[in-house]
Design a protein around this motif. Structure first.
Motif, PDB file in Angstrom:
ATOM      1  N   ILE A   6    -103.211  61.248  46.096  1.00 29.12           N
ATOM      2  CA  ILE A   6    -103.158  61.732  47.475  1.00 29.12           C
ATOM      3  C   ILE A   6    -103.596  60.573  48.361  1.00 29.12           C
ATOM      4  CG2 ILE A   6    -104.016  63.435  49.118  1.00 29.12           C
ATOM      5  CD1 ILE A   6    -104.800  65.136  46.578  1.00 29.12           C
ATOM      6  N   VAL A   7    -102.792  60.240  49.346  1.00 26.62           N
ATOM      7  CA  VAL A   7    -103.085  59.133  50.253  1.00 26.62           C
ATOM      8  C   VAL A   7    -103.498  59.715  51.601  1.00 26.62           C
ATOM      9  CG1 VAL A   7    -102.168  57.072  51.381  1.00 26.62           C
ATOM     10  CG2 VAL A   7    -101.463  57.645  49.036  1.00 26.62           C
ATOM     11  N   GLY A   8    -104.654  59.298  52.077  1.00 25.65           N
ATOM     12  CA  GLY A   8    -105.192  59.825  53.329  1.00 25.65           C
ATOM     13  C   GLY A   8    -104.428  59.371  54.550  1.00 25.65           C
ATOM     14  N   SER A   9    -104.443  60.198  55.557  1.00 23.38           N
ATOM     15  CA  SER A   9    -103.797  59.855  56.820  1.00 23.38           C
ATOM     16  C   SER A   9    -104.674  58.871  57.598  1.00 23.38           C
ATOM     17  CB  SER A   9    -103.530  61.108  57.647  1.00 23.38           C
ATOM     18  OG  SER A   9    -104.735  61.790  57.901  1.00 23.38           O
ATOM     19  N   GLU A  10    -104.038  58.193  58.522  1.00 20.53           N
ATOM     20  CA  GLU A  10    -104.737  57.240  59.388  1.00 20.53           C
ATOM     21  C   GLU A  10    -105.856  57.972  60.122  1.00 20.53           C
ATOM     22  OE1 GLU A  10    -105.048  53.303  60.478  1.00 20.53           O
ATOM     23  OE2 GLU A  10    -103.412  54.114  59.289  1.00 20.53           O
ATOM     24  N   GLY A  11    -107.041  57.401  60.120  1.00 21.63           N
ATOM     25  CA  GLY A  11    -108.161  58.005  60.838  1.00 21.63           C
ATOM     26  C   GLY A  11    -108.962  59.021  60.050  1.00 21.63           C
ATOM     27  N   SER A  12    -108.552  59.329  58.832  1.00 22.23           N
ATOM     28  CA  SER A  12    -109.355  60.247  58.011  1.00 22.23           C
ATOM     29  C   SER A  12    -109.920  59.476  56.826  1.00 22.23           C
ATOM     30  CB  SER A  12    -108.514  61.423  57.511  1.00 22.23           C
ATOM     31  OG  SER A  12    -107.645  61.008  56.479  1.00 22.23           O
ATOM     32  N   HIS A  13    -111.029  59.939  56.313  1.00 23.15           N
ATOM     33  CA  HIS A  13    -111.596  59.394  55.075  1.00 23.15           C
ATOM     34  C   HIS A  13    -111.354  60.471  54.024  1.00 23.15           C
ATOM     35  CE1 HIS A  13    -114.587  58.319  52.056  1.00 23.15           C
ATOM     36  NE2 HIS A  13    -114.372  57.083  52.473  1.00 23.15           N
ATOM     37  N   GLU A  17    -113.430  63.951  53.151  1.00 25.94           N
ATOM     38  CA  GLU A  17    -112.907  65.220  53.660  1.00 25.94           C
ATOM     39  C   GLU A  17    -112.689  66.233  52.537  1.00 25.94           C
ATOM     40  OE1 GLU A  17    -112.995  65.943  56.662  1.00 25.94           O
ATOM     41  OE2 GLU A  17    -112.862  64.062  57.747  1.00 25.94           O
ATOM     42  N   LEU A  18    -112.146  65.790  51.407  1.00 23.24           N
ATOM     43  CA  LEU A  18    -111.895  66.733  50.315  1.00 23.24           C
ATOM     44  C   LEU A  18    -113.176  67.136  49.595  1.00 23.24           C
ATOM     45  CD1 LEU A  18    -108.620  65.273  48.758  1.00 23.24           C
ATOM     46  CD2 LEU A  18    -108.869  67.271  50.244  1.00 23.24           C
ATOM     47  N   LEU A  19    -114.025  66.174  49.323  1.00 22.40           N
ATOM     48  CA  LEU A  19    -115.213  66.467  48.519  1.00 22.40           C
ATOM     49  C   LEU A  19    -116.348  67.107  49.315  1.00 22.40           C
ATOM     50  CD1 LEU A  19    -115.156  63.314  46.248  1.00 22.40           C
ATOM     51  CD2 LEU A  19    -114.288  65.621  45.753  1.00 22.40           C
ATOM     52  N   SER A  20    -116.240  67.131  50.630  1.00 20.76           N
ATOM     53  CA  SER A  20    -117.271  67.774  51.439  1.00 20.76           C
ATOM     54  C   SER A  20    -116.971  69.252  51.696  1.00 20.76           C
ATOM     55  CB  SER A  20    -117.427  67.041  52.778  1.00 20.76           C
ATOM     56  OG  SER A  20    -116.284  67.231  53.587  1.00 20.76           O
ATOM     57  N   ARG A  64    -104.020  68.508  56.761  1.00 20.14           N
ATOM     58  CA  ARG A  64    -104.964  68.033  57.760  1.00 20.14           C
ATOM     59  C   ARG A  64    -105.410  66.585  57.551  1.00 20.14           C
ATOM     60  NH1 ARG A  64    -104.758  73.126  57.254  1.00 20.14           N
ATOM     61  NH2 ARG A  64    -105.302  74.597  58.880  1.00 20.14           N
ATOM     62  N   PHE A  65    -105.529  66.164  56.282  1.00 23.26           N
ATOM     63  CA  PHE A  65    -106.174  64.879  56.011  1.00 23.26           C
ATOM     64  C   PHE A  65    -105.332  63.883  55.210  1.00 23.26           C
ATOM     65  CE2 PHE A  65    -109.596  68.175  55.967  1.00 23.26           C
ATOM     66  CZ  PHE A  65    -110.076  67.907  57.232  1.00 23.26           C
ATOM     67  N   ALA A  66    -104.172  64.286  54.715  1.00 20.48           N
ATOM     68  CA  ALA A  66    -103.372  63.401  53.868  1.00 20.48           C
ATOM     69  C   ALA A  66    -102.085  62.984  54.569  1.00 20.48           C
ATOM     70  CB  ALA A  66    -103.036  64.087  52.550  1.00 20.48           C
ATOM     71  N   ALA A  67    -101.676  61.754  54.313  1.00 23.13           N
ATOM     72  CA  ALA A  67    -100.391  61.277  54.812  1.00 23.13           C
ATOM     73  C   ALA A  67     -99.273  61.743  53.889  1.00 23.13           C
ATOM     74  CB  ALA A  67    -100.396  59.759  54.920  1.00 23.13           C
ATOM     75  N   PHE A  68     -99.516  61.646  52.566  1.00 21.63           N
ATOM     76  CA  PHE A  68     -98.539  62.081  51.573  1.00 21.63           C
ATOM     77  C   PHE A  68     -99.205  62.133  50.211  1.00 21.63           C
ATOM     78  CE2 PHE A  68     -98.124  57.552  52.280  1.00 21.63           C
ATOM     79  CZ  PHE A  68     -98.186  57.013  51.007  1.00 21.63           C
ATOM     80  N   SER A  69     -98.510  62.755  49.259  1.00 19.20           N
ATOM     81  CA  SER A  69     -99.002  62.883  47.888  1.00 19.20           C
ATOM     82  C   SER A  69     -97.917  62.424  46.929  1.00 19.20           C
ATOM     83  CB  SER A  69     -99.351  64.341  47.586  1.00 19.20           C
ATOM     84  OG  SER A  69    -100.312  64.825  48.487  1.00 19.20           O
ATOM     85  N   LEU A  70     -98.353  61.852  45.818  1.00 23.73           N
ATOM     86  CA  LEU A  70     -97.446  61.312  44.812  1.00 23.73           C
ATOM     87  C   LEU A  70     -97.800  61.854  43.443  1.00 23.73           C
ATOM     88  CD1 LEU A  70     -97.707  57.576  45.907  1.00 23.73           C
ATOM     89  CD2 LEU A  70     -95.959  59.228  46.580  1.00 23.73           C
ATOM     90  N   VAL A  71     -96.801  61.889  42.564  1.00 22.43           N
ATOM     91  CA  VAL A  71     -96.991  62.331  41.189  1.00 22.43           C
ATOM     92  C   VAL A  71     -96.341  61.306  40.265  1.00 22.43           C
ATOM     93  CG1 VAL A  71     -96.458  64.141  39.503  1.00 22.43           C
ATOM     94  CG2 VAL A  71     -97.027  64.768  41.872  1.00 22.43           C
TER      95      VAL A  71
END
Length: 150
Positions: A6-13, A17-20, A64-71
């Motif tokens: 999972i690759v985060g979107s610009e401006g998010s960590h 975000e996921l682990l909190s 909300r927080f990811a730019a895209f996801s890969l498999v």
């Protein structure tokens, strides 16, 4: 093992975000988390079905927080990723694995992060060179027909 990235979107960590958040943290708690690219999160799952299911479980956070996801499914390709949409189509039987290699998004890697994709089709079975900027490495992603071109 099938890998999910999972690759985060610009401006998010992304990892923060996921682990909190309790639900996302619980969904990821059984996995060993790595960060193959800057602002990303990757885990190994047992199958393409498990990978797509995990992404579905995390969908509220991903929009909300990811730019895209890969498999990355080794039975399809050892080094070419599938987009989330294409992985879902393969899992659902809508696309056969051998039909996944025509439409590609090639990302450059610059300073550890994925940069602007170049959308291409294979030329005589080969992957064209990335030419949007000077990079040492690239990541090839097989994409679904309806997402080809961004």
């Amino acid at each position: 093992m099938t890998q999910v990235c999972i690759v985060g979107s610009e401006g998010s960590h992304l990892q923060y975000e996921l682990l909190s958040r309790d639900t996302a943290r619980a969904a990821l708690s059984t996995y060993d988390i790595t960060e193959p690219f800057e602002n990303s999160l990757a885990v190994d799952t047992v199958s393409i079905g498990a990978a797509v299911s995990l992404l579905n479980d995390l969908n509220w956070y991903l929009v909300r927080f990811a730019a895209f996801s890969l498999v990355l499914e080794p039975s399809i390709s050892e080094d070419e990723w599938l987009s989330r949409a294409l992985a879902r189509q393969v899992r659902d039987g809508d696309v056969r694995p051998e039909e996944t290699g025509d439409n590609l998004a090639i990302y450059g890697i610059e300073d550890g992060r994925l940069v602007e994709p170049m959308y291409v089709t294979r030329v005589d079975g080969a992957v064209p060179s990335y030419d949007l900027r000077d990079v040492d490495e690239t990541v090839v992603v097989r994409v679904a027909e309806d997402e080809f071109g961004g």
